[in-house]
Enzyme design. Structure first.
Site, PDB file in Angstrom:
ATOM      1  N   HIS A 270       1.069   4.948  -9.200  1.00 29.10           N
ATOM      2  CA  HIS A 270       0.563   3.574  -9.262  1.00 29.10           C
ATOM      3  C   HIS A 270      -0.871   3.581  -9.768  1.00 29.10           C
ATOM      4  O   HIS A 270      -1.672   4.456  -9.438  1.00 29.10           O
ATOM      5  CB  HIS A 270       0.726   2.849  -7.932  1.00 29.10           C
ATOM      6  CG  HIS A 270      -0.191   3.240  -6.825  1.00 29.10           C
ATOM      7  ND1 HIS A 270      -1.443   2.675  -6.650  1.00 29.10           N
ATOM      8  CD2 HIS A 270      -0.036   4.103  -5.790  1.00 29.10           C
ATOM      9  CE1 HIS A 270      -2.002   3.167  -5.561  1.00 29.10           C
ATOM     10  NE2 HIS A 270      -1.186   4.049  -5.029  1.00 29.10           N
ATOM     11  N   ASP A 282      -7.147   7.231  -4.311  1.00 31.90           N
ATOM     12  CA  ASP A 282      -5.927   6.437  -4.150  1.00 31.90           C
ATOM     13  C   ASP A 282      -5.942   5.258  -5.121  1.00 31.90           C
ATOM     14  O   ASP A 282      -6.473   4.208  -4.803  1.00 31.90           O
ATOM     15  CB  ASP A 282      -5.839   5.918  -2.710  1.00 31.90           C
ATOM     16  CG  ASP A 282      -4.610   5.060  -2.468  1.00 31.90           C
ATOM     17  OD1 ASP A 282      -3.644   5.177  -3.237  1.00 31.90           O
ATOM     18  OD2 ASP A 282      -4.627   4.267  -1.504  1.00 31.90           O
ATOM     19  N   GLU A 316       1.438  -1.601  -6.356  1.00 30.11           N
ATOM     20  CA  GLU A 316       1.951  -0.735  -5.298  1.00 30.11           C
ATOM     21  C   GLU A 316       1.313  -1.086  -3.962  1.00 30.11           C
ATOM     22  O   GLU A 316       1.963  -0.984  -2.910  1.00 30.11           O
ATOM     23  CB  GLU A 316       1.670   0.729  -5.654  1.00 30.11           C
ATOM     24  CG  GLU A 316       2.295   1.747  -4.688  1.00 30.11           C
ATOM     25  CD  GLU A 316       1.404   2.105  -3.503  1.00 30.11           C
ATOM     26  OE1 GLU A 316       1.882   2.806  -2.579  1.00 30.11           O
ATOM     27  OE2 GLU A 316       0.219   1.682  -3.470  1.00 30.11           O
ATOM     28  N   GLU A 317       0.052  -1.493  -4.017  1.00 29.17           N
ATOM     29  CA  GLU A 317      -0.695  -1.715  -2.782  1.00 29.17           C
ATOM     30  C   GLU A 317      -0.233  -2.944  -1.998  1.00 29.17           C
ATOM     31  O   GLU A 317      -0.713  -3.171  -0.891  1.00 29.17           O
ATOM     32  CB  GLU A 317      -2.196  -1.828  -3.088  1.00 29.17           C
ATOM     33  CG  GLU A 317      -2.826  -0.551  -3.631  1.00 29.17           C
ATOM     34  CD  GLU A 317      -2.925   0.566  -2.608  1.00 29.17           C
ATOM     35  OE1 GLU A 317      -2.440   0.384  -1.470  1.00 29.17           O
ATOM     36  OE2 GLU A 317      -3.481   1.629  -2.941  1.00 29.17           O
ATOM     37  N   HIS A 436      -8.777   3.487   1.299  1.00 31.68           N
ATOM     38  CA  HIS A 436      -8.859   2.018   1.254  1.00 31.68           C
ATOM     39  C   HIS A 436     -10.237   1.491   1.652  1.00 31.68           C
ATOM     40  O   HIS A 436     -10.350   0.350   2.114  1.00 31.68           O
ATOM     41  CB  HIS A 436      -7.772   1.378   2.121  1.00 31.68           C
ATOM     42  CG  HIS A 436      -6.425   1.370   1.463  1.00 31.68           C
ATOM     43  ND1 HIS A 436      -5.417   0.534   1.850  1.00 31.68           N
ATOM     44  CD2 HIS A 436      -5.916   2.103   0.427  1.00 31.68           C
ATOM     45  CE1 HIS A 436      -4.341   0.740   1.103  1.00 31.68           C
ATOM     46  NE2 HIS A 436      -4.628   1.697   0.230  1.00 31.68           N
TER      47      HIS A 436
END
Length: 487
Positions: A270, A282, A316-317, A436
């Site tokens: 992603h 990420d 994706e998140e 995150h």
């Protein structure tokens, strides 16, 4: 056509016998034999310098896009443009697949304690909003040792009309929310009980029908403080306002010009970040791994035995939306042509491990053995984890009966003393303390880990692209697994 015809010609019983009799062991033996030229060449092309050059570009995009590359933000669009431009320069045709989805747009999120103390709060996506003026209510909290997973945990606690403060428990926050809502709570505040006390996470209601009251995320530090203040009769005014809106995002797809179109090997990651982070670990680390693998494979487009398809997923998140849409749009015949889907997540966590996803049987076990063999030959420690150990795009393909595999280096998990012995780092801390968070920048990465991990995805891709025995074993394993599920 070669492998696909063979697979179709075999009976289901023969497929089961192939897996039971040693399809996996065949792959492991092959892994220790002579070098695999394309696989080795692709792996060697993923140098630290090349990967960091791409990551620096993503960081620059986040810096000029409000500090993030979120799926619904300018940073994602700029990231997609960066990837597309480099693929086209390398000679690929790039398909941009438009993905319709429902976004949740936050209009207001505010938490004030006793009329004066402002506390950071992040509204949980797809949960109900408070009234326009917010909720003015007393705080309620549980005594130590109670999780909030059952109604009797609240015996002796005044929940009705209150805002409840909780630590996330093993039963899941959907269950915790349902319990307090049934007891009459007006809203819920939740925190992750992670070692990094000031981290704050935005939660997602994967099934909005399960959430009937407003919910917000706060840090562990603030959560523990509010729990203490609840005992003194503190009140809060909580304002959480948001709404669902129809939107679109994109997936990027590129594939080799040559290779058997009936045996497609996919490598994806992603491209979006969370909306509160630059998303360099990420999932920039995996996204640039896919990009650099594609660039290294460009000169070999017409000579690969099996077609290789590269993908960068959007959104994706917010629940694997891009990959889920892609799979949903495949015909049954197109799904059958995809032999394997490889995926990567967080390849350079600063306190990380090395986790190979293993389905436990079938084609996923075959793919896991390829990764395992790669790391074993390089004396790199690793652990096998279930494919569900991390929620990501590969799960959409697994649900469609496609063999999947990949790696990650850890997210919210806390490193154990045993893992400290294996990988170094510090036990008792998260694998990625910046997961995150705004600190998920290029400065957050473990560069040696990236240099060790990223080439494994390229190597397994190259091997599957050029050696039919691996694809045959993976496809046979997936067919056998499907047969067992159907029986």
């Amino acid at each position: 056509m070669r492998v696909a015809r063979l697979i179709r010609a075999l009976s289901i019983n023969a497929l089961v016998m192939l897996v039971a009799a040693g399809a996996t062991s065949t792959v492991v033996r092959a892994a220790g034999s002579a070098p695999y030229p394309l696989a080795d060449q692709l792996a060697s092309s993923l140098t630290s310098g090349r990967l960091h050059a791409h990551l620096a570009a993503l960081q620059a995009i986040a810096d000029r896009s409000g500090g993030n590359r979120g799926y619904d933000r300018p940073g994602f669009a700029r990231s997609a443009a960066y990837v597309t431009a480099r693929l086209r320069l390398a000679g690929y045709q790039v398909t941009t697949q438009t993905v319709p989805y429902t976004n949740f747009e936050v209009a207001e999120e505010r938490l004030v304690v006793d009329g004066s103390t402002a506390v950071p709060v992040l509204m949980t996506r797809f949960t109900p909003s408070t009234p326009a003026g917010g909720v003015d209510a007393p705080l309620a909290a549980l005594p130590d040792g109670r999780s909030g997973c059952a109604a009797d945990d609240y015996d002796g606690v005044s929940v009705a009309g209150a805002v409840v403060v909780l630590a996330r428990a093993a039963c899941g926050y959907a269950v915790q929310q349902q319990v307090v809502a049934a007891l009459g709570a007006r809203a819920m505040l939740l925190y992750y009980p992670v070692p990094e006390a000031e981290n704050i996470y935005r939660f997602l209601a994967f099934d909005p029908t399960m959430f009937t009251i407003p919910m917000g995320g706060i840090s562990r530090k603030d959560g523990e403080d509010l729990i203490g203040r609840a005992a003194t009769g503190a009140r809060v005014r909580l304002t959480l306002r948001g709404s669902a809106q129809p939107r679109t995002t994109v997936n990027l797809i590129a594939e080799t010009a040559g290779g058997d179109p009936d045996n497609v090997v996919m490598l994806g990651a992603h491209l979006d970040s969370g909306t509160e982070a630059p998303g360099i670990n990420d999932n920039g680390t995996a996204a640039v791994t896919v990009l650099q693998t594609a660039l290294a494979m460009a000169p070999h487009q017409t000579t690969v035995r099996n077609k290789v398809r590269f993908a960068w997923w959007g959104a994706e998140e917010v629940g694997n939306l891009g990959s889920a849409y892609y799979v949903s749009q495949l015909s049954a015949a197109d799904r059958a042509r995809i032999a394997v889907l490889l995926n990567g997540e967080l390849l350079a966590s600063p306190n990380g491990g090395r986790f190979v996803w293993d389905a436990g049987s079938g084609g996923g076990r075959v793919v896991a053995d390829l990764f395992a063999g790669y790391f074993e030959r390089r004396n790199l420690p690793y652990e096998r984890h279930a494919i569900t150990s991390i929620g990501s795009d590969h799960l959409e393909f697994a649900a469609a009966g496609i063999a999947v595999g990949g790696i990650d280096t850890g997210t919210l998990g806390v490193k154990t003393p045993e893992q400290q012995v294996l990988y170094g780092g510090q036990a008792g801390r998260m694998f990625d303390p910046c997961y995150h968070q705004p600190c998920d920048t290029v400065g957050n990465l473990d560069s040696p880990a990236l240099a060790a991990n990223a080439p494994s995805l390229a190597w397994v891709t190259g091997r599957l692209a050029t050696y039919d025995e691996d694809v045959r074993a993976a496809q046979a394993g997936s067919a056998a697994t499907t047969a067992r599920r159907s029986s």
